[in-house]
Design an enzyme around this catalytic site. Sequence first.
Site, PDB file in Angstrom:
ATOM      1  N   GLY A   7     -31.610  49.732  29.359  1.00  0.00           N
ATOM      2  CA  GLY A   7     -32.070  50.036  28.008  1.00  0.00           C
ATOM      3  C   GLY A   7     -31.043  50.818  27.226  1.00  0.00           C
ATOM      4  O   GLY A   7     -29.833  50.583  27.347  1.00  0.00           O
TER       5      GLY A   7
ATOM      6  N   SER B  97     -28.232  47.689  34.755  1.00  0.00           N
ATOM      7  CA  SER B  97     -27.605  48.344  33.623  1.00  0.00           C
ATOM      8  C   SER B  97     -27.757  49.871  33.743  1.00  0.00           C
ATOM      9  O   SER B  97     -27.321  50.465  34.726  1.00  0.00           O
ATOM     10  CB  SER B  97     -28.218  47.812  32.321  1.00  0.00           C
ATOM     11  OG  SER B  97     -27.517  48.270  31.201  1.00  0.00           O
ATOM     12  N   MET B  98     -28.378  50.515  32.781  1.00  0.00           N
ATOM     13  CA  MET B  98     -28.556  51.963  32.847  1.00  0.00           C
ATOM     14  C   MET B  98     -29.417  52.383  34.027  1.00  0.00           C
ATOM     15  O   MET B  98     -29.258  53.478  34.574  1.00  0.00           O
ATOM     16  CB  MET B  98     -29.179  52.462  31.533  1.00  0.00           C
ATOM     17  CG  MET B  98     -29.364  53.966  31.441  1.00  0.00           C
ATOM     18  SD  MET B  98     -27.876  54.947  31.770  1.00  0.00           S
ATOM     19  CE  MET B  98     -26.836  54.472  30.409  1.00  0.00           C
TER      20      MET B  98
ATOM     21  N   HIS C 272     -22.976  46.326  34.569  1.00  0.00           N
ATOM     22  CA  HIS C 272     -22.157  45.643  33.561  1.00  0.00           C
ATOM     23  C   HIS C 272     -21.683  46.667  32.547  1.00  0.00           C
ATOM     24  O   HIS C 272     -22.095  47.823  32.567  1.00  0.00           O
ATOM     25  CB  HIS C 272     -22.924  44.493  32.890  1.00  0.00           C
ATOM     26  CG  HIS C 272     -24.130  44.933  32.119  1.00  0.00           C
ATOM     27  ND1 HIS C 272     -24.985  44.058  31.496  1.00  0.00           N
ATOM     28  CD2 HIS C 272     -24.637  46.170  31.851  1.00  0.00           C
ATOM     29  CE1 HIS C 272     -25.950  44.699  30.892  1.00  0.00           C
ATOM     30  NE2 HIS C 272     -25.761  45.979  31.087  1.00  0.00           N
TER      31      HIS C 272
ATOM     32  N   ASP D 206     -21.962  40.648  33.919  1.00  0.00           N
ATOM     33  CA  ASP D 206     -23.135  41.021  34.711  1.00  0.00           C
ATOM     34  C   ASP D 206     -22.845  40.771  36.183  1.00  0.00           C
ATOM     35  O   ASP D 206     -22.501  39.651  36.575  1.00  0.00           O
ATOM     36  CB  ASP D 206     -24.353  40.208  34.277  1.00  0.00           C
ATOM     37  CG  ASP D 206     -24.813  40.560  32.878  1.00  0.00           C
ATOM     38  OD1 ASP D 206     -24.279  41.530  32.307  1.00  0.00           O
ATOM     39  OD2 ASP D 206     -25.692  39.861  32.349  1.00  0.00           O
TER      40      ASP D 206
END
Length: 235
Positions: free
Chosen positions: A99, A128-129, A153, A204
Amino acid sequence: MSDNQIDSFCGLWRPKQPPIIMGRWLAYMYDQLHNIHSSFLHLTLNLDDIFSRLLKERIICLNGSIDETVSASIVAQLLFLEADNPSKPINLYINSPGGSVTAGLAIYDTMTYIRSPVTTICVGQAASMGSLLLCGGSPGRRFSLPHSSIMVHQPSGGYSGQASDIAIHAKEILRVRQQLNGIYQRHLTRKHSLDDIEKLMERDYFMAAEEAKELGIVDEIMHKREPDAREGKRD
């Protein structure tokens, strides 16, 4: 002409006892709506009770996308548990597709700011985060369940406007990328140069739990919860 004949001619139908029929129908609908509302309220209260009980056990659940609202809730829970007992570990369960970078960094900074050690456990996915928060747990306290998925990523974003403003935002996102790569480098148990991490983050990159362990994002894969010492005393 009678009332029934007038109604038939006009295409209308008038019940013989409208107040009684309508009253019974309204009472029935009221009861049904009341039951639905009571069931929904009971379910909501039960969910609140579950997460409140988990918080008493020093368990925080990060579920779904990370935004400012979720971040504020997680930060508040971390600060609350530290104030309750700064030396006792906090367990952060992560199941998130990622996010907002700023919202995620607010959680990460709080994790490193408080005195309580933070155990991170990936359930489902940490992308991600979410993967950065998983990696940012206390050394030796970062875990993944066996069928979890981890993805890393580089940050992404977009901006439109004047050319000078676009250049400013492009410079900022490059700064953030360098900052995030530095955080990964600091927490990975395997030594990696910033260039290696930058190549890894170019696209990714999905990993199973075992590969995430080899890369150094997690320390161990949890197949079964170890029995509590208190349970052994009861036997």
